[in-house]
Design an enzyme around this catalytic site. Structure first.
Site, PDB file in Angstrom:
ATOM      1  N   GLY A   1      75.050 -25.814  73.060  1.00  0.00           N
ATOM      2  CA  GLY A   1      74.733 -26.520  74.289  1.00  0.00           C
ATOM      3  C   GLY A   1      73.377 -26.096  74.800  1.00  0.00           C
ATOM      4  N   GLY A   2      73.067 -26.492  76.041  1.00  0.00           N
ATOM      5  CA  GLY A   2      71.769 -26.182  76.617  1.00  0.00           C
ATOM      6  C   GLY A   2      71.552 -24.704  76.839  1.00  0.00           C
ATOM      7  CG  MET A   3      72.073 -22.798  79.999  1.00  0.00           C
ATOM      8  SD  MET A   3      72.712 -22.349  81.621  1.00  0.00           S
ATOM      9  CE  MET A   3      72.545 -20.565  81.548  1.00  0.00           C
ATOM     10  CB  ALA A   4      76.425 -21.151  75.860  1.00  0.00           C
ATOM     11  CG  ASN A   5      74.490 -20.838  70.169  1.00  0.00           C
ATOM     12  OD1 ASN A   5      74.036 -21.977  70.161  1.00  0.00           O
ATOM     13  ND2 ASN A   5      73.727 -19.774  70.013  1.00  0.00           N
TER      14      ASN A   5
ATOM     15  CG  ASP B   1      75.510 -31.826  81.713  1.00  0.00           C
ATOM     16  OD1 ASP B   1      74.903 -32.908  81.663  1.00  0.00           O
ATOM     17  OD2 ASP B   1      75.561 -31.043  80.758  1.00  0.00           O
TER      18      ASP B   1
END
Length: 676
Positions: free
Chosen positions: A20-24, A134
């Site tokens: 994702g935008g901030m995390a795996n 989101d």
């Protein structure tokens, strides 16, 4: 992160499943509770961002407050070696984006079922003051039973607050971006409602309403272009359903649904027959006409409010007078202006004198006239003092329920507040009993939609959750949050209902190769009514399933009947018995031709004949059937006369038997191919 790594000594990484935008995100295994989990790990490039770290932790913890069947559960939040991670419920399914790509556009009925679950989850988040920010199909998971789970609550907040922009993430989210977000304004709960409207559009059409070559071009379309009409592409969709999309995606937040519950209620009834002829939705902000206010002149203002407005004359300029010539006569303009203002002042003075005269005359005429004071929202004692101070007397006091005025306070008076009365007149008061209490009934087993309409009319806030049930029919209420008989105030009460989704459906396995015990265990696990029969089979080994009444891959619910046929091996042919009765003739031996010459001829002849007639025949019988072989002697004996024998045969159905009889080594009778 490599497979096999352990986090917190408890969660073992199995494999990477997404980013994702901030995390795996990784598939993990909880070694203590022995269950699969999803592990979201903050990306390395955000490890040194203190704001991102703090908000990731804070929002992840707040997400644990959202306990809802349609929200991915958060089990744990921790840190190890500088890695921030969240342990969440693992959903064995796919996200709604891939689901739409595979399935294409979804039917209105199934779309409403999916959206109801999504709206129910987002409504809970909004009540907890959490805005998703989101919402998009990629953050909505769906399993093979069409159960919805929303993920990324709280993480989206952290992403927006740290002003982190990732090209791929923005490109995926901009299709669901509200106009106010596209303009750079702060997101609100109505921004989530806009995104939900776009998701609803995509489910019904199979594509997003706005698309473009770049994120910026798509964002511009959200606040510049009207929402495309889905009925123009798919006219079979009713106008009432399109209206839900149009209202949810209105450009101005004030034109959208106030809450997710309102959108849910509208969606629940949009396929009702009485709504199919609905007019297209038009935003209120677009219906209001722009009013042009015409400025008023000083003269108009003076005429309309001459008693309240005094227009002061401007100061007289000390300049040289301008000389004008008219009919040979000189006039000074400055002198004319002074005379004009003197006239205005004289006129105002005259008006004031007339007004004073009429006021004096009126007061003398109605010296005893009073007005009823404003005693609304006062308690009875305070209202009494106010009436007495005004020179009035308290009359009758009555009581009635009120949804607006608190208990024990004045609702209204008679005569009305502000009415003209005389000194000593009586004024009646109506005192509030407060909001009338509503006695809750037992709604279990009743149809949810009818109960919903009834209670909403009373002013209740209604929440709905879902659960499969084999005992309660689909759409009926399983349980209620407040016990029957309780007396509550509808405007202050939120009533939650657990509604049945009917029997939970499952996918039938192919039971080929299952043993009887395995079939019984499977039927017991899913509550199937099992019937087992047996049959011969040349192809299926003994003890294994030959066939099943519910085909593999078909859907079933608990309580369905399952008939299974188990093999008992190849069928053995039947044994047929029959007999044959045979007469064996005796054959006497021939008389001897060698008679001695010296003996008496008559005696010798008599002796030879007697000897030959007494010599027995030796009989041997051979037989072939299921129990005997032709090469083995079945029976052997001697006869001195004709003998009748019975041969009993046993053959398999479709087979045959044989026999052979020998007399003194010579075959005297035989037969083959004997059947019953």
């Amino acid at each position: 992160m490599e497979a096999g790594k352990k986090l917190g000594g408890r969660y073992k990484i199995v494999r990477h499943i997404g980013s994702g935008g901030m995390a795996n995100v990784y598939l993990g295994h909880d070694l203590i509770l022995d269950r699969p989990v999803a592990i979201k790990v903050l990306r390395f490039d955000f490890r040194d961002n203190k704001d991102a770290l703090r908000r990731f932790q804070r929002e992840a913890l707040s997400a644990t407050q959202l306990i809802h069947p349609n929200i991915v559960g958060v089990y744990d939040v921790d840190e190890e070696d500088g890695l921030q991670y969240i342990v969440m419920e693992f959903i064995d399914g796919t996200d709604l984006k891939k689901y739409i790509d595979l399935q294409g556009r979804v039917s209105p009925e199934k779309t409403i079922h999916i959206m109801h679950q999504v709206l129910s989850a987002v409504a809970l988040a909004h009540k907890n003051r959490i805005i998703h920010r989101d919402i998009k199909p990629q953050n909505i998971l769906i399993d093979n039973q069409d159960r919805i789970k929303i993920t990324d609550f709280g993480i989206a907040v952290a992403l927006s607050e740290t002003s982190i922009t990732q090209t791929n993430t923005l490109l995926g989210s901009v299709h669901y971006l509200s106009p106010e977000q596209a303009r750079g304004s702060m997101a609100t709960s109505k921004s989530d409602i806009y995104a939900l409207g776009v998701v609803l559009y995509e489910l019904l059409s199979g594509s997003v309403p706005f698309d473009g070559e770049s994120a910026v071009s798509v964002a511009l379309k959200h606040f510049q272009e009207p929402m495309p009409s889905i009925r123009a592409i798919h006219p079979e969709i009713p106008q009432s359903l399109e209206n839900v999309i149009l209202k949810a995606t209105a450009k101005e937040p004030t034109d959208r649904y106030a809450t997710c519950e309102d959108m849910m209620a509208d969606l629940d009834t949009c396929l009702n027959p009485e709504r199919l002829g609905e007019a297209p939705f038009a935003p209120v902000s677009l219906l209001q006409e722009t009013k042009v206010l015409t400025p008023l002149s000083v003269e108009v203002v003076a005429k309309e409010d001459i008693s309240k407005t005094i227009v002061s004359p401007p100061p007289i300029a000390e300049t040289e007078p301008v000389q004008e010539y008219e009919s040979g006569r000189e006039t000074v303009v400055g002198q004319k202006k002074r005379k004009k203002w003197a006239f205005v002042l004289l006129f105002l003075l005259l008006i004031g004198l007339i007004a004073s005269f009429f006021l004096f005359f009126y007061n003398n005429q109605d010296a005893d006239a009073l007005t009823v004071p404003d005693v609304s929202n006062m308690d009875q004692a305070s209202a009494l003092r106010a009436l007495e101070d005004a020179g009035l007397v308290l009359g009758d006091v009555s009581e009635e329920y009120s949804d607006e005025i608190a208990a024990d306070l004045v609702i209204e008076t008679s005569p009305k507040i502000g009415a003209s009365v005389k000194t000593g007149d009586e004024v009646d008061l109506v005192i509030s009993l407060g909001e009338e209490l509503f006695t809750l009934l037992d709604y279990e087993g009743k149809e949810y939609e009818s109960v919903l309409d009834e209670l909403r009319k009373e002013g209740f806030t209604i929440e709905r959750t879902h659960e499969f049930s084999s005992e309660v029919a689909e759409g009926n209420i399983i349980s209620q949050s407040i016990e029957p008989g309780a007396q509550v105030k509808p405007s202050e009460t939120t009533l939650s209902f657990l509604v049945s989704d009917g029997n939970e459906s499952y996918t039938m396995r192919d039971l080929s190769g299952y043993t009887r015990k395995s079939v019984e265990d499977y039927a017991s696990q899913y509550g199937l009514a099992l019937t087992v029969t047996e049959a011969h089979s040349d192809a299926i080994a003994e003890g294994l399933v030959i066939s099943q009444s519910l085909a593999g891959g078909s859907a079933f619910v608990a309580g369905d009947a399952l008939n299974v046929v188990i093999s008992i091996g190849p069928e053995k042919p039947q044994v047929v018995t029959f007999s044959r009765t045979i007469t064996i003739p005796y054959l006497a031996a021939a008389a001897s031709d060698s008679a001695s010459e010296g003996n008496n001829g008559q005696d010798k002849e008599t002796t030879s004949a007697s000897s030959a007639s007494n010599k027995p025949n030796h009989i041997v019988i051979y037989m072939q059937d299921e129990d005997h072989a032709m090469g083995d002697v079945f029976r052997e004996f001697d006869i001195s006369a004709d003998e009748v024998v019975t041969l009993n045969f046993r053959i398999l159905e479709g087979g045959s038997a044989s026999y052979r009889i020998e007399r003194d080594g010579e075959v005297i009778s035989e037969a083959s191919g004997l059947t019953q």
